[in-house]
Design a protein around this motif. Structure first.
Motif, PDB file in Angstrom:
ATOM      1  N   MET A   1       0.852  -1.203   0.000  1.00 27.32           N
ATOM      2  CA  MET A   1       0.000   0.000   0.000  1.00 27.32           C
ATOM      3  C   MET A   1       0.881   1.244   0.000  1.00 27.32           C
ATOM      4  SD  MET A   1      -2.965   0.959   2.708  1.00 27.32           S
ATOM      5  CE  MET A   1      -4.010   2.354   2.425  1.00 27.32           C
ATOM      6  N   LYS A   2       0.563   2.201  -0.858  1.00 25.08           N
ATOM      7  CA  LYS A   2       1.395   3.391  -1.015  1.00 25.08           C
ATOM      8  C   LYS A   2       0.865   4.537  -0.165  1.00 25.08           C
ATOM      9  CE  LYS A   2       0.687   2.950  -5.385  1.00 25.08           C
ATOM     10  NZ  LYS A   2       0.642   3.203  -6.826  1.00 25.08           N
ATOM     11  N   LYS A   3       1.757   5.292   0.422  1.00 25.83           N
ATOM     12  CA  LYS A   3       1.390   6.491   1.168  1.00 25.83           C
ATOM     13  C   LYS A   3       1.651   7.700   0.293  1.00 25.83           C
ATOM     14  CE  LYS A   3      -0.076   8.289   5.060  1.00 25.83           C
ATOM     15  NZ  LYS A   3      -1.355   7.906   5.662  1.00 25.83           N
ATOM     16  N   ILE A   4       0.615   8.496   0.029  1.00 25.38           N
ATOM     17  CA  ILE A   4       0.735   9.607  -0.916  1.00 25.38           C
ATOM     18  C   ILE A   4       0.700  10.936  -0.168  1.00 25.38           C
ATOM     19  CG2 ILE A   4      -0.276  10.679  -2.946  1.00 25.38           C
ATOM     20  CD1 ILE A   4       0.833   7.841  -3.314  1.00 25.38           C
ATOM     21  N   VAL A   5       1.618  11.808  -0.455  1.00 30.26           N
ATOM     22  CA  VAL A   5       1.576  13.176   0.053  1.00 30.26           C
ATOM     23  C   VAL A   5       1.059  14.052  -1.067  1.00 30.26           C
ATOM     24  CG1 VAL A   5       2.907  15.096   0.976  1.00 30.26           C
ATOM     25  CG2 VAL A   5       3.491  12.752   1.614  1.00 30.26           C
ATOM     26  N   LEU A   6      -0.032  14.785  -0.833  1.00 31.15           N
ATOM     27  CA  LEU A   6      -0.620  15.610  -1.875  1.00 31.15           C
ATOM     28  C   LEU A   6       0.356  16.675  -2.329  1.00 31.15           C
ATOM     29  CD1 LEU A   6      -4.273  16.036  -0.674  1.00 31.15           C
ATOM     30  CD2 LEU A   6      -3.270  14.338  -2.166  1.00 31.15           C
ATOM     31  N   LEU A   7       0.171  17.078  -3.636  1.00 31.15           N
ATOM     32  CA  LEU A   7       1.064  18.058  -4.226  1.00 31.15           C
ATOM     33  C   LEU A   7       0.960  19.385  -3.489  1.00 31.15           C
ATOM     34  CD1 LEU A   7       0.377  17.328  -7.970  1.00 31.15           C
ATOM     35  CD2 LEU A   7       2.257  16.498  -6.583  1.00 31.15           C
ATOM     36  N   GLY A   8       2.066  20.103  -3.436  1.00 33.70           N
ATOM     37  CA  GLY A   8       2.043  21.417  -2.832  1.00 33.70           C
ATOM     38  C   GLY A   8       3.058  21.474  -1.703  1.00 33.70           C
ATOM     39  N   ASP A 115      -7.613  13.482   7.120  1.00 38.49           N
ATOM     40  CA  ASP A 115      -7.499  14.940   7.205  1.00 38.49           C
ATOM     41  C   ASP A 115      -7.796  15.675   5.896  1.00 38.49           C
ATOM     42  OD1 ASP A 115      -5.279  14.435   5.640  1.00 38.49           O
ATOM     43  OD2 ASP A 115      -3.821  14.847   7.225  1.00 38.49           O
ATOM     44  N   LEU A 116      -8.145  14.930   4.840  1.00 31.04           N
ATOM     45  CA  LEU A 116      -8.439  15.476   3.516  1.00 31.04           C
ATOM     46  C   LEU A 116      -7.200  16.004   2.791  1.00 31.04           C
ATOM     47  CD1 LEU A 116     -11.806  17.394   4.162  1.00 31.04           C
ATOM     48  CD2 LEU A 116     -11.493  15.202   2.989  1.00 31.04           C
ATOM     49  N   VAL A 117      -6.053  15.909   3.435  1.00 28.35           N
ATOM     50  CA  VAL A 117      -4.824  16.418   2.841  1.00 28.35           C
ATOM     51  C   VAL A 117      -3.876  15.289   2.475  1.00 28.35           C
ATOM     52  CG1 VAL A 117      -2.772  17.843   3.259  1.00 28.35           C
ATOM     53  CG2 VAL A 117      -5.022  18.635   4.011  1.00 28.35           C
ATOM     54  N   HIS A 118      -3.715  14.326   3.364  1.00 29.93           N
ATOM     55  CA  HIS A 118      -2.824  13.197   3.124  1.00 29.93           C
ATOM     56  C   HIS A 118      -3.671  11.956   2.870  1.00 29.93           C
ATOM     57  CE1 HIS A 118      -0.683  16.111   5.663  1.00 29.93           C
ATOM     58  NE2 HIS A 118       0.387  15.764   4.959  1.00 29.93           N
ATOM     59  N   TRP A 119      -3.344  11.239   1.783  1.00 33.47           N
ATOM     60  CA  TRP A 119      -4.158  10.100   1.368  1.00 33.47           C
ATOM     61  C   TRP A 119      -3.275   8.873   1.120  1.00 33.47           C
ATOM     62  CZ3 TRP A 119      -9.534  10.413   0.606  1.00 33.47           C
ATOM     63  CH2 TRP A 119     -10.077  11.710   0.714  1.00 33.47           C
ATOM     64  N   SER A 120      -3.764   7.713   1.540  1.00 38.62           N
ATOM     65  CA  SER A 120      -3.160   6.451   1.141  1.00 38.62           C
ATOM     66  C   SER A 120      -3.989   5.897  -0.005  1.00 38.62           C
ATOM     67  CB  SER A 120      -3.120   5.463   2.307  1.00 38.62           C
ATOM     68  OG  SER A 120      -4.426   5.211   2.790  1.00 38.62           O
ATOM     69  N   SER A 121      -3.383   5.052  -0.852  1.00 37.13           N
ATOM     70  CA  SER A 121      -4.110   4.611  -2.036  1.00 37.13           C
ATOM     71  C   SER A 121      -3.782   3.175  -2.408  1.00 37.13           C
ATOM     72  CB  SER A 121      -3.799   5.517  -3.231  1.00 37.13           C
ATOM     73  OG  SER A 121      -2.488   5.280  -3.687  1.00 37.13           O
ATOM     74  N   LYS A 122      -4.680   2.580  -3.174  1.00 39.87           N
ATOM     75  CA  LYS A 122      -4.510   1.238  -3.700  1.00 39.87           C
ATOM     76  C   LYS A 122      -5.322   1.114  -4.972  1.00 39.87           C
ATOM     77  CE  LYS A 122      -3.217  -3.162  -3.339  1.00 39.87           C
ATOM     78  NZ  LYS A 122      -1.810  -3.604  -3.289  1.00 39.87           N
ATOM     79  N   SER A 123      -4.705   0.607  -6.041  1.00 41.77           N
ATOM     80  CA  SER A 123      -5.423   0.364  -7.291  1.00 41.77           C
ATOM     81  C   SER A 123      -5.783  -1.109  -7.369  1.00 41.77           C
ATOM     82  CB  SER A 123      -4.550   0.761  -8.488  1.00 41.77           C
ATOM     83  OG  SER A 123      -5.259   0.564  -9.698  1.00 41.77           O
ATOM     84  N   ILE A 124      -7.043  -1.401  -7.694  1.00 39.35           N
ATOM     85  CA  ILE A 124      -7.556  -2.766  -7.740  1.00 39.35           C
ATOM     86  C   ILE A 124      -7.876  -3.131  -9.181  1.00 39.35           C
ATOM     87  CG2 ILE A 124      -9.288  -4.364  -6.855  1.00 39.35           C
ATOM     88  CD1 ILE A 124      -7.527  -3.058  -4.704  1.00 39.35           C
TER      89      ILE A 124
END
Length: 713
Positions: A1-8, A115-124
């Motif tokens: 599972m990847k941890k994504i930091v939003l752009l900015g 928090d609506l700012v930092h998101w984890s993601s998974k593609s199925i």
């Protein structure tokens, strides 16, 4: 599972917002994508009231599609708040049309945040996860809803096997929202077996309302209703969209003030969104006039949020420049606001008659943002300093000026302007192409009236292709008009392009109602012409002979004499007049002191070099002679004015005073928009003069425009 930091840029002050189940929602978060290719990424916008939205992060992605998807693109984002009130789930189609076209598409993206700012993601990948679905070639538009009976989150989406009809399926997400618990099952069984996509479920009064698009059998939105979330949906067999144009991507959200729901959807052939309001999820009222956005969304969803959550979002992505661009005072030409970020200066162009001694720009302020001063100011004494404070960021001070500018002449996106002085009413009228639609996809025409060519009144739609024209429903372009007396009564003959054909409609008044003739006047290329389109009509009445002529063409210039009925052409009178290879489109003909002037546009309307040129002749049939310098108007890069073309002219009755009416790229953004500048245009008016030999002096395009003009009666 990847941890994504939003752009900015990350900010050390940021504190995660912990929501509570019984919170007070006071704002709205809109998540959307903007189109194919670079538009296939998740973007955010905010609203205080659910009607007026502004993009965050300057309408740039808040998530990098390359990090969260297999294809490198995502579409159709859906966002929801979890039952605990403090967790957020987002799902999207894993799809990249730039790389892979329209499929096959096998995957969906699942995202989670606190928090609506930092998101984890998974593609199925559905085809690799479940053998039964190995032949699926579409996995589209997922959404999520909480099932209180199972206390789980149900994801539902459409899938297609081969060339079969798309169907809506569902499965429950696992506990950490990284996958599905079990094999998908069909959720909705359409009675006719036809395709359905873009499901959107709303729970109200113990019933589940499933909105969906009838893909393949009409392109509209219907509703099926059930007492249970996962079965028993009964179709209400009627469309609920408030347009005849194709739509998709239903998104429904409840208004925070308890006055009902908003149903919005993507008018994908028109390049715009439409908004409706309902209290019962059965009857829907069109409310487009109440809605505004500074971006062009595609298939997205809206979620109510708290003030704290909105403040976290503004702290992350709103800038002081965004605030300065958010002025909503109706006297401001909002699409022409200029922000000089480097020098912290802002210029507000205002409409004629604005009281600048006591003027409030009315900046839009989201939670976490303040501005000072907050009361009306005197802009007649020079720049006014405004301080913008965004939580956690350095205060920025801007010098703001406000000035009455007459260009643009009519507020909003319009192009290909035709101007008329009507003897019947003693007023001026502009008839433009309605612009601002992706790919020139507008479907209606409007008229604007004025007593002085400076103050223009919007007279509303005068011809609506879906409603008023039987032979064409798309591409409403480049009209022209003429006033004639028939049997002692004034008649108005309105020629227009639709679906690359030219038609004519007739009215008794300059603002209609106009009645279409029922068939195209021109539907094919003239004999001998190999390419181009039947567009850009111009009607001309020869004052020497009283004969009437119609000119038209794209890539060629053609002319034919009109019959006395003004709605048909005389057989055998068509002639090709193309002056030279540089000619493109937009012919306009007028007569002055024994000379016939032919004007046209060169280059492409998407080009900054789109410009007006001219030639002269001794008859309406030419031949056209080209002066050594035949430029009428062209860009002025120093002023930020580009794409000046497709014009008409007006002679003030009883005088030798002339004005040119033309369109240009939107100022100041147009030059940054690429090809989109060619369908985000605006109308301007400047004075046009002749030298002592009758040659047209090159016109310098201006922001100031003209002063009021009055006709002596």
């Amino acid at each position: 599972m990847k941890k994504i930091v939003l752009l900015g840029v990350l900010f050390s002050f940021y504190t995660a917002v912990i929501a509570q189940p019984q919170q007070k929602f006071s704002a709205y978060l809109f998540t959307y994508f903007t189109g194919n290719k670079s538009g296939e990424a998740i973007r955010f916008a905010l609203s205080n009231d659910g009607y007026h939205f502004r993009a965050l992060n300057n309408n740039h992605p808040v998530l990098n599609s390359a990090y969260i998807s297999v294809t490198g693109g995502v579409r159709d984002p859906h966002i929801m708040r979890a039952a605990d009130g403090k967790t957020f789930y987002m799902v999207a189609t894993d799809m990249n049309t730039e790389k892979y076209g329209w499929g096959p598409d096998y995957s969906m993206v699942l995202l989670k945040s606190t928090d609506l700012v930092h998101w984890s993601s998974k593609s199925i990948d559905i085809t690799k996860t479940y053998e039964k679905f190995a032949r699926v070639n579409r996995v589209w538009a997922p959404q999520t809803i909480y099932d209180p009976e199972t206390q789980k989150y149900m994801i539902y989406w459409s899938m297609r096997f081969g060339n079969e009809a798309d169907k809506i399926y569902y499965a429950y997400a696992n506990k950490d929202f990284t996958g599905l618990e079990a094999e998908p099952k069909q959720l909705f069984f359409k009675p006719d077996g036809g395709a359905c996509i873009d499901g959107d479920i709303v729970y109200k009064d113990k019933k589940y309302y499933l909105f969906f698009k009838t893909e393949g059998s009409g392109a509209g939105i219907k509703i099926a209703v059930s007492d249970k979330l996962t079965s028993g949906y009964v179709l209400r067999d009627k469309y609920v969209q408030q347009t005849k144009d194709p739509v998709e991507g239903a998104g429904t959200f409840k208004l925070n003030n308890g006055t009902g729901y908003i149903l919005m959807y993507d008018m994908y052939t028109q390049g715009k969104y439409q908004f409706t309001r309902t209290t019962d999820l059965e009857n829907f009222k069109l409310i487009d006039d109440e809605v505004s956005m500074n971006f062009h969304p595609r298939h997205g969803t809206v979620m109510p949020i708290t003030a704290k959550e909105a403040a976290a979002l503004t702290a992350k992505w709103e800038t002081a420049e965004d605030v300065m661009l958010s002025a909503v005072n109706k006297q401001i030409k909002t699409i022409n606001i200029v922000v000089d970020s480097a020098n912290y200066k802002v210029h507000l162009p205002v409409k004629p008659g604005t009281d600048l001694k006591s003027f409030d720009p009315q900046f839009t302020l989201f939670p976490g943002v303040t501005i000072s001063p907050s009361k009306p100011q005197d802009f007649t004494k020079g720049p006014v300093k405004y301080s913008v404070t965004i939580t956690g960021k350095k205060v920025q001070v801007f010098e703001v000026t406000a000035q009455e500018l007459h260009n643009t002449a009519i507020a909003g996106y319009y192009a290909d302007p035709e101007i008329l002085y009507a003897e019947k009413t003693g007023k001026f009228y502009i008839y433009p192409t309605s612009d601002g639609f992706d790919g020139w996809s507008g479907t209606y025409f409007k008229a604007f009236s004025s007593d002085d060519m400076v103050n223009w009144k919007d007279e509303g739609k005068i011809l609506d292709l879906p409603k008023d024209v039987s032979w064409a429903k798309k591409n409403a372009w480049a009209p022209c008009i003429i006033e004639k007396k028939v049997g002692g009564e004034y008649k108005y003959f309105y020629y227009f392009a639709a679906a690359q054909k030219i038609g004519v409609a007739v009215a008794n008044d300059p603002t209609g109602p106009f009645t279409d003739s029922g068939k195209p006047l021109l539907a094919q290329l003239p004999e001998g012409v190999k390419g181009g389109q039947q567009i850009d009509a111009d009607v001309f009445s020869d004052p020497q002979t009283g004969k009437n002529y119609l000119y038209w063409g794209n890539g060629y210039m053609a002319v034919a004499e009109l019959n006395d009925d003004m709605v048909s052409l005389k057989q055998g009178t068509t002639k090709i007049l193309t002056p030279y290879s540089h000619y493109n489109e937009g012919t306009y003909v007028f007569y002055r002191k024994g000379t016939y002037y032919f004007m046209w546009s060169e280059n492409d309307t998407r080009s900054p070099d789109y410009s007006v040129h001219y030639g002269t002749a001794k008859s309406p049939y030419g031949p056209i002679e080209i002066p050594e310098n035949n430029i009428v108007i062209t860009k002025d890069a120093a002023k930020g004015i580009y794409g000046t073309g497709h014009n008409s002219v007006i002679q003030i009755p009883g005088t030798d005073e002339w004005y040119i009416v033309y369109h240009r790229f939107n100022y100041p953004k147009g030059i940054t928009m690429g090809d989109a500048a060619g369908y985000n245009r605006e109308v301007c008016i400047d004075k046009m003069e002749f030298d002592d030999k009758g040659m047209i002096k090159q016109v310098t395009p201006t922001h100031e425009g003209i002063q009021p003009v009055h006709v002596k009666k």
